[in-house]
Design a protein around this motif. Structure first.
Motif, PDB file in Angstrom:
ATOM      1  N   PHE A  94       0.811  -1.208   0.000  1.00 30.26           N
ATOM      2  CA  PHE A  94       0.000   0.000   0.000  1.00 30.26           C
ATOM      3  C   PHE A  94       0.850   1.267   0.000  1.00 30.26           C
ATOM      4  O   PHE A  94       0.374   2.345  -0.299  1.00 30.26           O
ATOM      5  CB  PHE A  94      -0.919   0.024   1.238  1.00 30.26           C
ATOM      6  CG  PHE A  94      -2.079  -0.915   1.172  1.00 30.26           C
ATOM      7  CD1 PHE A  94      -3.372  -0.436   1.098  1.00 30.26           C
ATOM      8  CD2 PHE A  94      -1.896  -2.283   1.197  1.00 30.26           C
ATOM      9  CE1 PHE A  94      -4.451  -1.294   1.052  1.00 30.26           C
ATOM     10  CE2 PHE A  94      -2.959  -3.142   1.152  1.00 30.26           C
ATOM     11  CZ  PHE A  94      -4.244  -2.655   1.077  1.00 30.26           C
ATOM     12  N   LEU A  95       2.106   1.149   0.379  1.00 30.24           N
ATOM     13  CA  LEU A  95       2.944   2.327   0.567  1.00 30.24           C
ATOM     14  C   LEU A  95       3.189   3.138  -0.700  1.00 30.24           C
ATOM     15  O   LEU A  95       3.212   4.376  -0.632  1.00 30.24           O
ATOM     16  CB  LEU A  95       4.253   1.931   1.233  1.00 30.24           C
ATOM     17  CG  LEU A  95       4.091   1.361   2.655  1.00 30.24           C
ATOM     18  CD1 LEU A  95       5.433   0.965   3.230  1.00 30.24           C
ATOM     19  CD2 LEU A  95       3.371   2.338   3.561  1.00 30.24           C
ATOM     20  N   PRO A  96       3.386   2.509  -1.869  1.00 26.53           N
ATOM     21  CA  PRO A  96       3.537   3.347  -3.072  1.00 26.53           C
ATOM     22  C   PRO A  96       2.312   4.238  -3.328  1.00 26.53           C
ATOM     23  O   PRO A  96       2.456   5.395  -3.738  1.00 26.53           O
ATOM     24  CB  PRO A  96       3.724   2.334  -4.201  1.00 26.53           C
ATOM     25  CG  PRO A  96       4.302   1.132  -3.530  1.00 26.53           C
ATOM     26  CD  PRO A  96       3.657   1.099  -2.176  1.00 26.53           C
ATOM     27  N   LYS A  97       1.134   3.715  -3.036  1.00 28.97           N
ATOM     28  CA  LYS A  97      -0.081   4.527  -3.202  1.00 28.97           C
ATOM     29  C   LYS A  97      -0.081   5.686  -2.201  1.00 28.97           C
ATOM     30  O   LYS A  97      -0.462   6.809  -2.539  1.00 28.97           O
ATOM     31  CB  LYS A  97      -1.318   3.639  -3.012  1.00 28.97           C
ATOM     32  CG  LYS A  97      -2.626   4.360  -3.103  1.00 28.97           C
ATOM     33  CD  LYS A  97      -2.918   4.861  -4.490  1.00 28.97           C
ATOM     34  CE  LYS A  97      -4.323   5.461  -4.526  1.00 28.97           C
ATOM     35  NZ  LYS A  97      -4.575   6.203  -5.726  1.00 28.97           N
ATOM     36  N   VAL A  98       0.367   5.431  -0.972  1.00 29.71           N
ATOM     37  CA  VAL A  98       0.460   6.486   0.038  1.00 29.71           C
ATOM     38  C   VAL A  98       1.459   7.547  -0.418  1.00 29.71           C
ATOM     39  O   VAL A  98       1.217   8.746  -0.284  1.00 29.71           O
ATOM     40  CB  VAL A  98       0.857   5.895   1.416  1.00 29.71           C
ATOM     41  CG1 VAL A  98       1.171   6.994   2.420  1.00 29.71           C
ATOM     42  CG2 VAL A  98      -0.235   4.992   1.950  1.00 29.71           C
ATOM     43  N   ASP A  99       2.602   7.109  -0.983  1.00 28.23           N
ATOM     44  CA  ASP A  99       3.597   8.056  -1.480  1.00 28.23           C
ATOM     45  C   ASP A  99       3.026   8.929  -2.596  1.00 28.23           C
ATOM     46  O   ASP A  99       3.269  10.149  -2.634  1.00 28.23           O
ATOM     47  CB  ASP A  99       4.831   7.311  -1.990  1.00 28.23           C
ATOM     48  CG  ASP A  99       5.657   6.706  -0.867  1.00 28.23           C
ATOM     49  OD1 ASP A  99       5.529   7.162   0.288  1.00 28.23           O
ATOM     50  OD2 ASP A  99       6.427   5.771  -1.157  1.00 28.23           O
ATOM     51  N   LYS A 100       2.262   8.329  -3.516  1.00 27.06           N
ATOM     52  CA  LYS A 100       1.656   9.108  -4.607  1.00 27.06           C
ATOM     53  C   LYS A 100       0.661  10.123  -4.063  1.00 27.06           C
ATOM     54  O   LYS A 100       0.640  11.278  -4.506  1.00 27.06           O
ATOM     55  CB  LYS A 100       0.947   8.173  -5.591  1.00 27.06           C
ATOM     56  CG  LYS A 100       1.889   7.374  -6.456  1.00 27.06           C
ATOM     57  CD  LYS A 100       1.125   6.477  -7.404  1.00 27.06           C
ATOM     58  CE  LYS A 100       2.062   5.575  -8.173  1.00 27.06           C
ATOM     59  NZ  LYS A 100       1.349   4.628  -9.039  1.00 27.06           N
ATOM     60  N   CYS A 101      -0.154   9.697  -3.091  1.00 26.69           N
ATOM     61  CA  CYS A 101      -1.123  10.623  -2.497  1.00 26.69           C
ATOM     62  C   CYS A 101      -0.410  11.752  -1.758  1.00 26.69           C
ATOM     63  O   CYS A 101      -0.838  12.908  -1.811  1.00 26.69           O
ATOM     64  CB  CYS A 101      -2.060   9.878  -1.544  1.00 26.69           C
ATOM     65  SG  CYS A 101      -3.199   8.746  -2.369  1.00 26.69           S
ATOM     66  N   ALA A 102       0.687  11.432  -1.068  1.00 31.34           N
ATOM     67  CA  ALA A 102       1.441  12.451  -0.340  1.00 31.34           C
ATOM     68  C   ALA A 102       2.066  13.443  -1.308  1.00 31.34           C
ATOM     69  O   ALA A 102       2.075  14.648  -1.046  1.00 31.34           O
ATOM     70  CB  ALA A 102       2.512  11.792   0.523  1.00 31.34           C
ATOM     71  N   LYS A 121      -7.677   7.184   3.263  1.00 28.83           N
ATOM     72  CA  LYS A 121      -8.425   6.060   2.697  1.00 28.83           C
ATOM     73  C   LYS A 121      -7.539   4.814   2.601  1.00 28.83           C
ATOM     74  O   LYS A 121      -7.940   3.713   2.993  1.00 28.83           O
ATOM     75  CB  LYS A 121      -8.967   6.439   1.321  1.00 28.83           C
ATOM     76  CG  LYS A 121      -9.775   5.361   0.665  1.00 28.83           C
ATOM     77  CD  LYS A 121     -10.282   5.830  -0.693  1.00 28.83           C
ATOM     78  CE  LYS A 121     -10.968   4.709  -1.425  1.00 28.83           C
ATOM     79  NZ  LYS A 121     -11.407   5.107  -2.764  1.00 28.83           N
ATOM     80  N   VAL A 122      -6.327   4.993   2.103  1.00 30.47           N
ATOM     81  CA  VAL A 122      -5.403   3.862   1.978  1.00 30.47           C
ATOM     82  C   VAL A 122      -5.032   3.320   3.355  1.00 30.47           C
ATOM     83  O   VAL A 122      -5.008   2.099   3.568  1.00 30.47           O
ATOM     84  CB  VAL A 122      -4.138   4.281   1.187  1.00 30.47           C
ATOM     85  CG1 VAL A 122      -3.098   3.178   1.206  1.00 30.47           C
ATOM     86  CG2 VAL A 122      -4.498   4.638  -0.247  1.00 30.47           C
ATOM     87  N   MET A 123      -4.767   4.214   4.300  1.00 25.67           N
ATOM     88  CA  MET A 123      -4.389   3.774   5.644  1.00 25.67           C
ATOM     89  C   MET A 123      -5.532   3.031   6.317  1.00 25.67           C
ATOM     90  O   MET A 123      -5.325   1.966   6.905  1.00 25.67           O
ATOM     91  CB  MET A 123      -3.962   4.977   6.502  1.00 25.67           C
ATOM     92  CG  MET A 123      -2.732   5.693   5.981  1.00 25.67           C
ATOM     93  SD  MET A 123      -1.276   4.647   5.841  1.00 25.67           S
ATOM     94  CE  MET A 123      -0.864   4.427   7.532  1.00 25.67           C
TER      95      MET A 123
END
Length: 178
Positions: A32-40, A50-52
């Motif tokens: 999930f972390l790459p998606k969190v990085d993109k959102c950040a 949402k991802v968290m």
């Protein structure tokens, strides 16, 4: 249907299953972390949340599934599995279960024992032996009170020391009183 020491010894292998679930879920969660990085990078706080939350819900669901399976759905299978253990293995679990409190105490002492705390450990041990107390909670509450008093005293001492050092620094160091 077995004694406490055997049950405690048997709990360890089954606790390892929980650790494997934890490791597997954390590994899955890392995806999930790459998606969190993109959102950040995009400044999307709602996307991060949402991802968290999705990851946390999946994490909780894995443990809920394991708890459900082990306590309800697979109870007869687990009981049959444990009943199939040979007597020597069950005795080994019993011995290991009997050693667990000593091993736990030793691990705590390795981490926590300092020479300035040894007197408290000895005092608690003597109180437990003399009173033949079966419940450690009253001793733990008293120890917590003593720890709080010591913490408060040490905090106040540190504040006074810092204030004294600040005052001395403001007055300056004068050699020979000049």
């Amino acid at each position: 249907g077995c004694d406490v020491n055997t049950a405690l010894g048997l709990a360890v292998p089954f606790a390892l299953i929980g650790q494997w679930i934890n490791t597997g879920t954390n590994t899955f969660y890392a995806g999930f972390l790459p998606k969190v990085d993109k959102c950040a990078a995009a400044g999307d706080e709602k996307g991060i949340a949402k991802v968290m939350y999705t990851g946390w819900i999946l994490y909780a669901a894995m443990f809920a599934l394991a708890a459900f399976l082990s306590t309800y759905a697979l109870q007869s299978g687990i009981s049959a599995f444990v009943a199939a253990f040979p007597a020597w293995l069950v005795h080994g679990f019993e011995v290991a279960g009997g050693l667990m409190p000593a091993v736990g105490l030793a691990l705590l002492l390795v981490v926590m024992l300092k020479k300035e705390n040894a007197a408290y450990l000895l005092a608690g041990f003597v109180i437990m032996v003399i009173t033949n107390c079966q419940n450690i909670l009253p001793i733990a509450v008293i120890a917590g009170c003593i720890a709080y008093v010591n913490f408060t005293r040490d905090t106040e001492t540190a504040k006074l020391t810092a204030a004294s050092a600040a005052t001395a620094a403001q007055e300056g160091d004068f050699e020979d009183g000049i």
